[in-house]
Design a protein around this motif. Structure first.
Motif: not given
Length: 407
Positions: A102-125
């Motif tokens: 973002g303009s402040s330098g903060r880095v976000f997933p494009t989806a913004m929310k944590a749930s898509p990342l967590l679901r993909a992560w749990l599948r990998r685990l």
């Protein structure tokens, strides 16, 4: 022909970002990994953080990034350099979660929310064979055996190595209640709120009149440090990321001296002369409140703060100077459990360079259990991932030195 030795067994206690990341690293290296968490589901604090946009890390230059960890910089720097902000971004994108800065330098997933990342992560685990056990509260050791309280009674687990990632002592309803410190007192510094709200010394009815209001883009100064951002007025006091960035110094002053005087710049883009010219351009018969509103677009909370901080016969110059440097005494901090994060926890001198407890060989610690703090802006999650990376690799190195077979 001799059979191959079984893979090392690893117990990870705490299923937040640090625990899950340590599980990923260790299972990828052929270890048999079990994760235990006292809550009914995993990653609860991560999901809560993602409600307003999951701020993974920050894209500023690494030397500047490292300075955000204050007194803990020297301790955490090797871990953060080994698993850097760019590495964390690449990891998220490897899970199919594109990221942006973002303009402040903060880095976000494009989806913004944590749930898509967590679901993909749990599948990998799951694909890597990681077993997750919920509703297991760790209650300490019986010799080398880990003990857990469960709904079905107490159970015990033995492992070749253990990684503790049970969090700090805030947001207990999401899983991190700090109760583990009761049986680790020799290694632990007392908990204290970090990235927390503060209680100003203002009139009792001020908060009631202005609860929910926001002081937009104000400058904050405490000592030699300056920040800028929005401050939210709550029923308890003040909150906001610009304030959180000063929380360690403010907390220390309040604990040592009983108060900390924060200085607000209500119009940081203007000089004192600019403010004075705007005030003098108003008609003399206007009330102070009207002059402030018309000349500088100051909102009601700002006008009330100025009224309480200046005498009735204040001159335009004095008023302009106070607008640029309004003293606001703070006399307390919000409750520990309401803080975004906590200071305190496992002290640096209680672990070695691999984040292994000196008192318990084979037991490693990562994440917010450790006694470090950082402001919001991606630094908290980065610290959790980086220390988990260091602890997991510490486990692998310790197992190798102990002649355990690793695939």
């Amino acid at each position: 022909m001799n059979a191959a030795p079984p893979p090392p067994s690893i117990a990870i206690i705490g299923a937040g970002p640090a625990g899950l990341f340590a599980a990923e690293i260790l299972s990828a290296r052929g270890c048999k990994v079990q994760v235990f968490d006292r809550m009914p589901s995993v990653g609860r604090k991560l999901l809560m953080a993602g409600r307003s946009g999951l701020n993974l890390t920050h894209s500023e230059p690494l030397d500047c990034f490292l300075s955000r960890y204050g007194k803990a910089q020297d301790w955490l720097e090797p871990a953060i350099r080994a698993f850097s902000p760019s590495a964390l971004t690449e990891w998220a994108e490897g899970l199919g979660q594109a990221c942006f800065s973002g303009s402040s330098g903060r880095v976000f997933p494009t989806a913004m929310k944590a749930s898509p990342l967590l679901r993909a992560w749990l599948r990998r685990l799951a694909e890597q064979g990681v077993q997750i056990h919920t509703r297991h509260r760790f209650v300490g050791w019986d010799g080398a055996t880990l003990r857990f309280d469960t709904a079905d009674g107490q159970t015990s687990v033995r492992a070749d190595a253990t990684v503790l990632t049970m969090g700090g002592a805030s947001w207990s309803r999401l899983g991190s209640d700090g109760r583990w410190a009761d049986f680790m007192t020799d290694e632990t510094a007392p908990f204290a709120p970090a990235n927390c709200g503060f209680l100003p010394d203002w009139a009792a009815d001020f908060a009631a009149r202005h609860e929910g209001s926001v002081l937009h883009s104000v400058g904050l100064t405490f000592g030699t440090r300056q920040t800028r951002g929005d401050l939210t007025l709550t029923s308890r006091g003040l909150e906001g990321s610009a304030l959180y960035a000063l929380s360690a110094d403010l907390r220390e002053s309040i604990l040592n001296e009983g108060r900390a005087v924060l200085t607000l710049d209500l119009r940081p883009t203007l000089s004192v002369d600019d403010v004075l010219k705007r005030l003098l351009a108003q008609r003399e018969r206007e009330s102070q409140s009207n002059r402030l509103r018309k000349a500088l677009s100051l909102d009601a909370p700002s006008r009330d703060l100025l009224k309480s901080a200046t005498p009735k016969d204040v001159t335009p110059l004095q008023l302009a100077q106070t607008i640029k440097a309004l003293p606001l005494p703070l006399i307390g901090m919000d409750a520990l459990d309401r803080a975004i994060s906590t200071a305190g926890g496992i002290r640096q001198d209680a672990v070695d360079e691999r984040f292994m407890l000196k008192s318990r060989p084979g037991v490693f610690v990562a994440g917010e259990m450790l006694d470090w703090e950082a402001p919001t802006g991606g630094y908290l999650l980065q610290g959790c991932f980086s220390t988990a990376y260091a602890a997991a690799n510490g486990v692998l190195g310790w197992l190798e030195s102990s002649n355990s077979a690793i695939a």
